[in-house]
Design a protein around this motif. Structure first.
Motif, short mmCIF file in Angstrom:
data_model
loop_
_atom_site.label_atom_id
_atom_site.label_comp_id
_atom_site.label_asym_id
_atom_site.label_seq_id
_atom_site.Cartn_x
_atom_site.Cartn_y
_atom_site.Cartn_z
N ALA A 1 -20.56 23.88 -44.36
CA ALA A 1 -20.10 23.94 -43.30
C ALA A 1 -20.71 23.58 -41.72
CB ALA A 1 -18.43 24.60 -42.81
N TRP A 2 -21.91 23.96 -42.13
CA TRP A 2 -22.73 23.97 -40.92
C TRP A 2 -23.52 22.35 -40.45
CZ3 TRP A 2 -23.91 27.83 -37.13
CH2 TRP A 2 -23.25 29.19 -37.31
N ALA A 3 -22.70 21.47 -42.02
CA ALA A 3 -24.06 20.12 -42.20
C ALA A 3 -23.35 18.91 -40.52
CB ALA A 3 -23.94 19.49 -42.90
N ASP A 4 -23.11 19.60 -40.54
CA ASP A 4 -22.36 18.27 -39.16
C ASP A 4 -22.47 18.49 -38.32
OD1 ASP A 4 -21.16 16.91 -41.08
OD2 ASP A 4 -19.24 16.97 -40.90
N LEU A 5 -22.84 20.35 -37.25
CA LEU A 5 -23.25 20.66 -36.23
C LEU A 5 -24.62 20.38 -36.51
CD1 LEU A 5 -22.80 22.75 -33.93
CD2 LEU A 5 -23.24 24.53 -35.54
N ALA A 6 -25.18 20.79 -37.37
CA ALA A 6 -26.64 20.71 -37.25
C ALA A 6 -27.43 19.05 -37.65
CB ALA A 6 -27.49 20.97 -38.87
N ASN A 7 -26.18 18.03 -38.03
CA ASN A 7 -26.71 16.52 -37.87
C ASN A 7 -26.81 16.65 -36.25
OD1 ASN A 7 -25.11 13.81 -37.99
ND2 ASN A 7 -27.25 14.31 -39.49
N MET A 8 -25.09 16.63 -35.31
CA MET A 8 -24.92 16.88 -33.89
C MET A 8 -25.85 17.44 -33.31
SD MET A 8 -21.68 17.30 -31.73
CE MET A 8 -20.62 16.59 -32.98
N ILE A 9 -26.76 17.91 -33.71
CA ILE A 9 -27.74 18.96 -32.70
C ILE A 9 -28.97 18.06 -32.19
CG2 ILE A 9 -29.37 21.15 -32.60
CD1 ILE A 9 -27.36 22.68 -33.75
N ASN A 10 -29.72 17.59 -33.73
CA ASN A 10 -30.70 16.51 -34.33
C ASN A 10 -30.07 15.36 -33.72
OD1 ASN A 10 -32.98 16.10 -35.82
ND2 ASN A 10 -31.66 14.36 -36.88
N LEU A 11 -28.90 14.92 -33.33
CA LEU A 11 -29.29 12.94 -32.43
C LEU A 11 -29.45 13.41 -31.15
CD1 LEU A 11 -26.42 11.26 -32.76
CD2 LEU A 11 -26.32 11.87 -31.10
N ILE A 12 -28.83 14.21 -30.67
CA ILE A 12 -29.47 15.14 -29.41
C ILE A 12 -30.14 15.43 -29.65
CG2 ILE A 12 -28.83 16.45 -27.57
CD1 ILE A 12 -25.60 17.07 -28.54
N ALA A 13 -31.11 16.20 -29.53
CA ALA A 13 -32.11 16.31 -29.90
C ALA A 13 -33.15 15.25 -29.82
CB ALA A 13 -33.01 17.63 -30.66
N GLY A 14 -32.91 13.69 -31.19
CA GLY A 14 -33.53 12.92 -31.12
C GLY A 14 -33.93 12.33 -30.08
N THR A 15 -32.69 11.82 -29.25
CA THR A 15 -32.52 11.21 -28.59
C THR A 15 -33.56 11.02 -27.34
OG1 THR A 15 -29.76 11.47 -28.59
CG2 THR A 15 -31.05 10.00 -26.68
N ALA A 16 -33.97 12.22 -26.81
CA ALA A 16 -35.09 11.71 -25.82
C ALA A 16 -36.66 11.31 -27.01
CB ALA A 16 -35.51 13.18 -25.04
#
Length: 478
Positions: free
Chosen positions: A152-167
């Motif tokens: 259930a935490w997978a999509d949260l981790a994926n969203m965090i990774n997207l936000i982090a990787g943008t820069a």
């Protein structure tokens, strides 16, 4: 208000009076002066001012560390009471640049480019650390990650990774904005240039190696000239060179174009010319140069890891004094986007900051002056969280031996983690929280390095202070 007025008067007097001030401004924590003669500064008088936490000279500026929330008030009072007139950071930079040699100017230029985008990069690094905790195996569970055990935490981790990787994904746009602004051009054109270099229609730079092996690199055919359609994600040199040329070309065209048609002429011609040059010449050449430099640095550290760690870890704090440490941010970014997928330099930066904090904390138990004891405590906490200026300039450099013990300890810790091949996957908060930016499989080795810089500078500083009981030394500590 009276305290700020008194502090302003005392600082002006200590730096040689208002007649000695050429330009003055402030940043978040420091007053920044361009002085006519730095030899007139009374450093002992500065140290006695309650609001002053330290002072130093770097890059043609004399800087007085005061602290966030106070510096702007002291500056306002100083301007009001001396009549020197407010100056912008750009005014001070231009004035201080006149006192620098070519190497110092080059270092300062890189610092001016990367410091404005540092918050975005550090924030991205911290968020990537959180993603590491959620997705890396063997941290909390044997051969499994948190998202493996709790899907259930997978999509949260994926969203965090997207936000982090943008820069990092759009890093050329950030550098383009800051670099073109620094070189005197329109920063929005720099941003567009950076986005152009990472356009989705281009082959992603991270897939270039695989495409090269299979021969599937897409190309443009420009009247017989084949140009590779390759993006420059995570690359530093291509956008730096292109930004410089863009700014100069924009200024050149602007001066020779009637104001009534500048909007229709300047930006289109500038972007078109520099865009073509970026893909045909600038990108391929600087990409190759960057890879050669990165490979060379990696090879040196692979062959002489312990020596490299000892030197870089031990001398990093000295680089901070000169301002040259900013140049290594570009190297860190280049390493993170290389085949290594991580930087071996940044972990040593984090340990160096911790070492300075530990040495400053030890001084709290050595010093008898209540103001200095309080400064030692607060500055050590700040250093543990990645901000070393108060600890270095307010405490450690003032008494010298804490700074030396911090250098020795961070050198030993750097030697150890370099020999263990410790890598950071991102540039994060350069202190104790820095462990979250370390690739998880290296957490154990990095934790040992943290223990070294937490204990050795503290014990070394305390023992030296106790063993050294000469009268002149006792008076200095009092």
């Amino acid at each position: 208000m009276a305290d700020y007025q008194a502090a302003a008067d005392q600082i002006v007097k200590a730096i040689g009076g208002k007649e000695n001030i050429d330009q003055a401004t402030h940043c978040v924590t420091r007053l920044r002066f361009v002085l006519k003669d730095e030899g007139k500064v009374d450093e002992k008088a500065l140290e006695q001012i309650d609001e002053v936490k330290g002072s130093f000279s770097a890059n043609g500026q004399y800087q007085v560390v005061i602290g966030q929330g106070v510096v702007n008030r002291v500056y306002a009072e100083m301007v009001k009471r001396t009549g020197i007139g407010e100056a912008t950071k750009e005014d001070v930079k231009r004035a201080s640049d006149q006192k620098l040699n070519p190497l110092q100017r080059a270092v300062k230029t890189l610092a001016d480019i990367f410091i404005p985008i540092l918050p975005a990069i550090v924030t991205a690094g911290l968020l990537m650390g959180i993603n590491n905790i959620l997705t890396a195996p063997d941290i909390f569970f044997d051969q499994k990650s948190i998202v493996d055990v709790y899907p259930a935490w997978a999509d949260l981790a994926n969203m965090i990774n997207l936000i982090a990787g943008t820069a990092f994904t759009f890093l050329p746009a950030l550098i383009g904005w800051s670099a073109v602004k620094r070189f005197g051009g329109n920063p929005l054109l720099g941003m567009v240039l950076g986005l152009m270099l990472v356009h989705p229609d281009l082959l992603n730079a991270w897939g270039y190696g695989a495409a090269e092996k299979t021969g599937d690199i897409p190309v443009w055919n420009l009247f017989g000239l084949e140009v590779q359609k390759v993006g420059y994600q995570g690359q530093v040199l291509p956008i730096l060179v292109a930004s410089y040329l863009l700014a100069k070309l924009e200024l050149f065209i602007t001066k020779r174009t009637p104001e009534s048609i500048q909007l229709l002429v300047v930006a289109p011609i500038t972007l078109l010319v520099i865009g073509f040059l970026s893909f045909i010449v600038i990108g391929p050449v600087t990409f190759a140069i960057g890879n050669v430099l990165t490979s060379g640095l990696v090879a040196v550290f692979q062959q002489f890891a312990a020596l490299g760690g000892l030197l870089y870890g031990g001398l990093y704090a000295a680089l901070v004094i000169t301002g040259m440490h900013h140049t290594f941010l570009a190297v860190d970014i280049q390493l993170i986007n290389s085949k290594l997928h991580g930087t071996f330099l940044w972990p040593m930066l984090a340990l160096s900051n911790i070492a300075q904090g530990s040495a400053a904390l030890a001084m709290m138990f050595v010093l008898k002056d209540e103001k200095q004891k309080g400064l030692s405590l607060t500055s050590s906490i700040s250093a543990y969280l990645g901000i070393t200026e108060p600890a270095m300039f307010g405490v450690n450099l003032r008494y010298r031996f804490p700074f030396i013990f911090a250098l020795i300890s961070s050198g030993l810790a750097g030697m150890f983690i370099a020999s263990q091949g410790v890598l950071a996957s991102s540039v994060g908060v350069g202190g104790i929280p820095g462990i979250f930016s370390i690739i998880p499989k290296y957490w154990g080795a990095f934790a040992i390095g943290m223990v070294i810089v937490l204990i050795l500078p503290f014990i070394g500083t305390l023992l030296y202070a106790k063993l050294k009981k000469k009268k002149d030394f006792s008076e200095e500590l009092n």
